[in-house]
Design a protein around this motif. Structure first.
Motif, mmCIF file in Angstrom:
data_model
loop_
_atom_site.group_PDB
_atom_site.id
_atom_site.type_symbol
_atom_site.label_atom_id
_atom_site.label_comp_id
_atom_site.label_asym_id
_atom_site.label_seq_id
_atom_site.Cartn_x
_atom_site.Cartn_y
_atom_site.Cartn_z
ATOM 1 N N GLU A 51 -6.424 -7.688 6.380
ATOM 2 C CA GLU A 51 -5.479 -6.572 6.375
ATOM 3 C C GLU A 51 -4.220 -6.908 7.157
ATOM 4 O O GLU A 51 -3.105 -6.578 6.743
ATOM 5 C CB GLU A 51 -6.143 -5.311 6.937
ATOM 6 N N PHE A 52 -4.374 -7.572 8.287
ATOM 7 C CA PHE A 52 -3.202 -7.987 9.058
ATOM 8 C C PHE A 52 -2.374 -9.007 8.281
ATOM 9 O O PHE A 52 -1.138 -8.925 8.232
ATOM 10 C CB PHE A 52 -3.627 -8.561 10.413
ATOM 11 N N VAL A 53 -3.043 -9.981 7.667
ATOM 12 C CA VAL A 53 -2.325 -11.002 6.905
ATOM 13 C C VAL A 53 -1.558 -10.372 5.745
ATOM 14 O O VAL A 53 -0.379 -10.675 5.517
ATOM 15 C CB VAL A 53 -3.301 -12.081 6.390
ATOM 16 N N GLU A 54 -2.205 -9.488 5.003
ATOM 17 C CA GLU A 54 -1.540 -8.825 3.872
ATOM 18 C C GLU A 54 -0.368 -7.976 4.354
ATOM 19 O O GLU A 54 0.714 -7.986 3.752
ATOM 20 C CB GLU A 54 -2.544 -7.953 3.115
ATOM 21 N N GLY A 55 -0.576 -7.231 5.436
ATOM 22 C CA GLY A 55 0.491 -6.389 5.955
ATOM 23 C C GLY A 55 1.677 -7.192 6.434
ATOM 24 O O GLY A 55 2.830 -6.905 6.073
ATOM 25 N N ILE A 69 -4.201 4.773 3.673
ATOM 26 C CA ILE A 69 -5.470 4.577 4.381
ATOM 27 C C ILE A 69 -6.602 5.116 3.528
ATOM 28 O O ILE A 69 -6.438 6.131 2.835
ATOM 29 C CB ILE A 69 -5.449 5.269 5.769
ATOM 30 N N GLU A 70 -7.723 4.441 3.550
ATOM 31 C CA GLU A 70 -8.893 4.861 2.794
ATOM 32 C C GLU A 70 -9.491 6.102 3.455
ATOM 33 O O GLU A 70 -10.042 6.041 4.550
ATOM 34 C CB GLU A 70 -9.912 3.721 2.799
ATOM 35 N N PHE A 107 -7.612 2.044 10.528
ATOM 36 C CA PHE A 107 -6.470 2.736 11.104
ATOM 37 C C PHE A 107 -5.668 1.833 12.034
ATOM 38 O O PHE A 107 -4.447 1.870 12.045
ATOM 39 C CB PHE A 107 -6.937 3.978 11.890
ATOM 40 N N PHE A 108 -6.357 1.019 12.846
ATOM 41 C CA PHE A 108 -5.621 0.254 13.850
ATOM 42 C C PHE A 108 -4.750 -0.828 13.229
ATOM 43 O O PHE A 108 -3.676 -1.136 13.758
ATOM 44 C CB PHE A 108 -6.566 -0.333 14.912
ATOM 45 N N ARG A 148 -3.296 -0.503 10.273
ATOM 46 C CA ARG A 148 -2.191 0.290 9.723
ATOM 47 C C ARG A 148 -1.222 0.727 10.825
ATOM 48 O O ARG A 148 -0.003 0.665 10.668
ATOM 49 C CB ARG A 148 -2.785 1.501 9.014
ATOM 50 N N LYS A 149 -1.755 1.162 11.960
ATOM 51 C CA LYS A 149 -0.907 1.596 13.074
ATOM 52 C C LYS A 149 0.002 0.460 13.548
ATOM 53 O O LYS A 149 1.167 0.689 13.893
ATOM 54 C CB LYS A 149 -1.771 2.082 14.241
ATOM 55 N N THR A 150 -0.547 -0.746 13.589
ATOM 56 C CA THR A 150 0.256 -1.892 14.000
ATOM 57 C C THR A 150 1.455 -2.075 13.084
ATOM 58 O O THR A 150 2.571 -2.360 13.543
ATOM 59 C CB THR A 150 -0.598 -3.171 14.006
ATOM 60 N N MET A 151 1.254 -1.902 11.784
ATOM 61 C CA MET A 151 2.354 -2.068 10.828
ATOM 62 C C MET A 151 3.424 -0.995 11.013
ATOM 63 O O MET A 151 4.630 -1.272 10.929
ATOM 64 C CB MET A 151 1.825 -2.034 9.386
ATOM 65 N N PHE A 152 2.995 0.238 11.278
ATOM 66 C CA PHE A 152 3.969 1.314 11.516
ATOM 67 C C PHE A 152 4.908 0.958 12.670
ATOM 68 O O PHE A 152 6.119 1.134 12.590
ATOM 69 C CB PHE A 152 3.243 2.623 11.852
#
Length: 255
Positions: free
Chosen positions: A58-62, A133-134, A154-155, A157-161
């Motif tokens: 998820e981090f890599v994709e984001g 988010i799922e 969530f965490f 996703r929060k990093t990307m925000f």
């Protein structure tokens, strides 16, 4: 062979970087064999080691999808806002104003106020981003998202925000909006991020919370008077955009 002079060295097995000794070393198959031999049960996809890889993915994709994003503002607000509500119109107007000012708009990608901000940005010719988010009660990304990513965690996703935004603007919302609001304030207060304004758009909705922070949290010494400067309360979209612009110019001066 002995260890410490007289104690027999226990038999051991290495599994990658992990050392297994005594009864814990018993493994009838090797890692490669378990990978190639058969399908077996599917429980492994729910184990913690596998979750680590999913989190990493998820981090890599984001990071990959958003690395070249232009300057951007994240807009939060309720997923339950109807399209005929004044708050939807406010979100749509905010999205358009941010696009006109040269900012991409990032939202949680859902319906309601998030859709409104994405829609306003897209209609104004800006770049509209949705970080979904799922959840059991939301139906994927809204139709006004140009670049979208769906997250499990969530965490991540929060990093990307935070990483890809220059500011947060919070329209009326529920627990999710409050969660993002206070996390952003904590990150700025503790200087984990810098030059990052947090705007509360809608004085009637947010005024009671702001007053409580002043009269209770500050008054009891739980935060300092200067911490109030992290929060910008307004009813005017132009004021919100001005705060974002000023913070971005200040950020540019230090980079």
């Amino acid at each position: 062979m002995t260890r410490d002079g007289d104690r027999p060295r226990p038999e051991e097995k290495q599994r990658g970087p992990v050392v297994l000794r005594r009864e814990h070393r018993i493994e009838p198959t090797t890692t490669d064999q378990r990978l190639l031999d058969s399908r077996g049960p599917s429980d492994w996809v729910h184990t913690d080691p596998w979750r680590v890889l999913r989190i990493q993915a998820e981090f890599v994709e984001g990071f990959g999808a958003l690395a070249e994003l232009p300057r951007a503002v994240t807009v939060f607000g309720s997923a339950r806002t109807p399209r005929d509500h004044a708050e939807y119109a406010l979100g749509r107007a905010l999205g358009a104003a941010l696009a006109d000012a040269g900012f991409a708009v990032i939202t949680g990608g859902g319906p309601g106020t998030m859709e409104a901000a994405n829609r306003g940005c897209s209609e104004a010719g800006g770049l509209s981003v949705g970080l979904g988010i799922e959840l059991p009660f939301e139906q994927g990304l809204n139709d006004w998202v140009d670049v979208g990513i769906n997250f499990r965690y969530f965490f991540a996703r929060k990093t990307m925000f935070v990483k890809y935004s220059q500011a947060f603007v919070c329209l009326p919302g529920g627990f999710g909006t409050l969660d993002e609001l206070f996390e952003a304030l904590t990150l700025v207060q503790t200087k984990k991020v810098t030059k990052f304004p947090v705007v509360l758009l809608g004085e009637e909705y947010w005024g009671g919370l702001y007053d409580w922070i002043v009269r209770t949290v500050v008054a009891s010494g739980k935060i300092s008077e200067k911490d109030l400067g992290l929060i910008h309360l307004t009813d005017e979209i132009d004021d919100a955009v001005k705060v974002v612009h000023e913070a971005y110019r200040a950020w540019e001066e230090t980079h």
